[in-house]
Write a protein that holds these residues in place. Structure first.
Motif, PDB file in Angstrom:
ATOM      1  N   TYR A 194      -5.878  -3.149   2.849  1.00  0.00           N
ATOM      2  CA  TYR A 194      -5.664  -3.541   1.462  1.00  0.00           C
ATOM      3  C   TYR A 194      -5.795  -5.050   1.361  1.00  0.00           C
ATOM      4  O   TYR A 194      -5.646  -5.762   2.345  1.00  0.00           O
ATOM      5  CB  TYR A 194      -4.253  -3.134   0.988  1.00  0.00           C
ATOM      6  N   GLN A 253      -1.934   6.459  12.820  1.00  0.00           N
ATOM      7  CA  GLN A 253      -1.662   5.113  12.323  1.00  0.00           C
ATOM      8  C   GLN A 253      -1.100   4.209  13.419  1.00  0.00           C
ATOM      9  O   GLN A 253      -0.759   3.055  13.158  1.00  0.00           O
ATOM     10  CB  GLN A 253      -0.717   5.163  11.121  1.00  0.00           C
ATOM     11  N   GLU A 274      -6.101   4.898   3.290  1.00  0.00           N
ATOM     12  CA  GLU A 274      -5.384   6.162   3.264  1.00  0.00           C
ATOM     13  C   GLU A 274      -4.110   6.087   4.112  1.00  0.00           C
ATOM     14  O   GLU A 274      -4.145   5.697   5.286  1.00  0.00           O
ATOM     15  CB  GLU A 274      -6.276   7.297   3.785  1.00  0.00           C
ATOM     16  N   GLY A 275      -3.006   6.484   3.505  1.00  0.00           N
ATOM     17  CA  GLY A 275      -1.724   6.513   4.202  1.00  0.00           C
ATOM     18  C   GLY A 275      -0.935   5.225   4.102  1.00  0.00           C
ATOM     19  O   GLY A 275       0.149   5.118   4.687  1.00  0.00           O
ATOM     20  N   TYR A 276      -1.442   4.254   3.376  1.00  0.00           N
ATOM     21  CA  TYR A 276      -0.783   2.949   3.241  1.00  0.00           C
ATOM     22  C   TYR A 276      -0.560   2.602   1.771  1.00  0.00           C
ATOM     23  O   TYR A 276      -1.284   3.048   0.899  1.00  0.00           O
ATOM     24  CB  TYR A 276      -1.633   1.840   3.873  1.00  0.00           C
ATOM     25  N   LYS A 277       0.463   1.801   1.538  1.00  0.00           N
ATOM     26  CA  LYS A 277       0.707   1.197   0.227  1.00  0.00           C
ATOM     27  C   LYS A 277       1.027  -0.272   0.445  1.00  0.00           C
ATOM     28  O   LYS A 277       1.482  -0.668   1.525  1.00  0.00           O
ATOM     29  CB  LYS A 277       1.883   1.877  -0.475  1.00  0.00           C
ATOM     30  N   LYS A 302      -7.817  -1.636  -2.751  1.00  0.00           N
ATOM     31  CA  LYS A 302      -8.077  -0.984  -1.473  1.00  0.00           C
ATOM     32  C   LYS A 302      -9.169  -1.691  -0.698  1.00  0.00           C
ATOM     33  O   LYS A 302     -10.132  -2.193  -1.263  1.00  0.00           O
ATOM     34  CB  LYS A 302      -8.484   0.476  -1.722  1.00  0.00           C
ATOM     35  N   VAL A 340      -9.998   1.156   4.743  1.00  0.00           N
ATOM     36  CA  VAL A 340      -9.216   2.258   5.312  1.00  0.00           C
ATOM     37  C   VAL A 340      -7.820   2.318   4.695  1.00  0.00           C
ATOM     38  O   VAL A 340      -6.803   2.162   5.370  1.00  0.00           O
ATOM     39  CB  VAL A 340      -9.126   2.147   6.854  1.00  0.00           C
TER      40      VAL A 340
END
Lengths: 116, 112
Positions: free
Chosen positions: B47, B85, B62-65, B57, B60
């Motif tokens: 990000y 991860q 996916e799965g992160y904020k 974004k 990559v």
């Protein structure tokens, strides 16, 4: 999408000698930036050198210099008078000059060992 | 001293247990970014943020904020970590776009 290729996974050089690390990239952009980062065993990412694509003159920083060949899309790093402290992984990276994101696109890296 | 700091530096956790990796810079930089480093893949962007409340974004995500409530801080949040991860994570910052990015010391994460 831009890609950066470092085809040599490992290199070794004798202390005090000169070594050249290779990097090629692929882009359709005309203006961009290229970087070499050093990652010693501490894992810290350290900027070694930066080149702007619009500059014809190759960048130099003390013992580090680059050979930037824009037409060939090649950006090699030359380390002169290698020192034991140069032992590290070296990453070539590309940054485009368009869009909002200043993303660095990295190559896979090359592990350099300097032998005493 | 001008720097980017990350905490924790090392973390072992279990699948599904939410975690946050903090990133802070004291250089008043506008641009901040998160990368993950995996063997044979180099670093890849997760990000980025152009300024406070402006995030987007990377390659990559996916799965992160992430969030950017203050200019100096840019935490990475894993709501439900999974073993894929497991990685070395770097935060980076720069004054504005196209400037050289300065990296934090890295956070090594192991998800069991």
């Amino acid at each position: 999408a831009q890609t950066v290729t470092q085809s040599q996974p490992e290199m070794s050089v004798q202390e005090a000698e000169t070594v050249t690390l290779s990097c090629t990239y692929d882009t359709s952009e005309n203006n961009y930036y290229l970087f070499w980062y050093k990652q010693p065993p501490s894992r810290q990412m350290i900027l070694v050198i930066r080149q702007e694509a619009y500059k014809q003159q190759n960048a130099t920083e003390n013992r580090f210099s680059v050979n930037f060949q824009k037409a060939a899309k090649s950006f090699s790093l030359k380390i002169s008078d290698s020192q034991l402290g140069d032992t590290a992984m070296y990453f070539c990276a590309f940054m485009e000059n368009t869009g909002a994101n200043s993303k660095l696109t990295f190559g896979k890296g090359i592990t350099l060992s300097v032998r005493p | 001293e001008a720097q980017v700091t990350q905490n924790p530096r090392y973390l072992i956790t279990v699948t599904g247990k939410k975690l946050t990796v903090t990133c802070s810079q004291n250089m008043n930089h506008e641009y901040m970014s998160w990368y993950r480093q995996d063997p044979g893949l180099g670093l890849r962007q997760i990000y980025y943020s152009m300024n406070v409340e402006v995030t987007d974004k990377g390659d990559v995500p996916e799965g992160y904020k992430v969030s950017r409530k203050e200019k100096r801080n840019f935490p990475l949040i894993l709501e439900s970590p999974s073993p894929n991860q497991t990685s070395l994570y770097f935060c980076a910052s720069s004054p504005w776009g196209r400037e050289t990015q300065y990296f934090g010391p890295g956070t090594r994460l192991l998800v069991l």
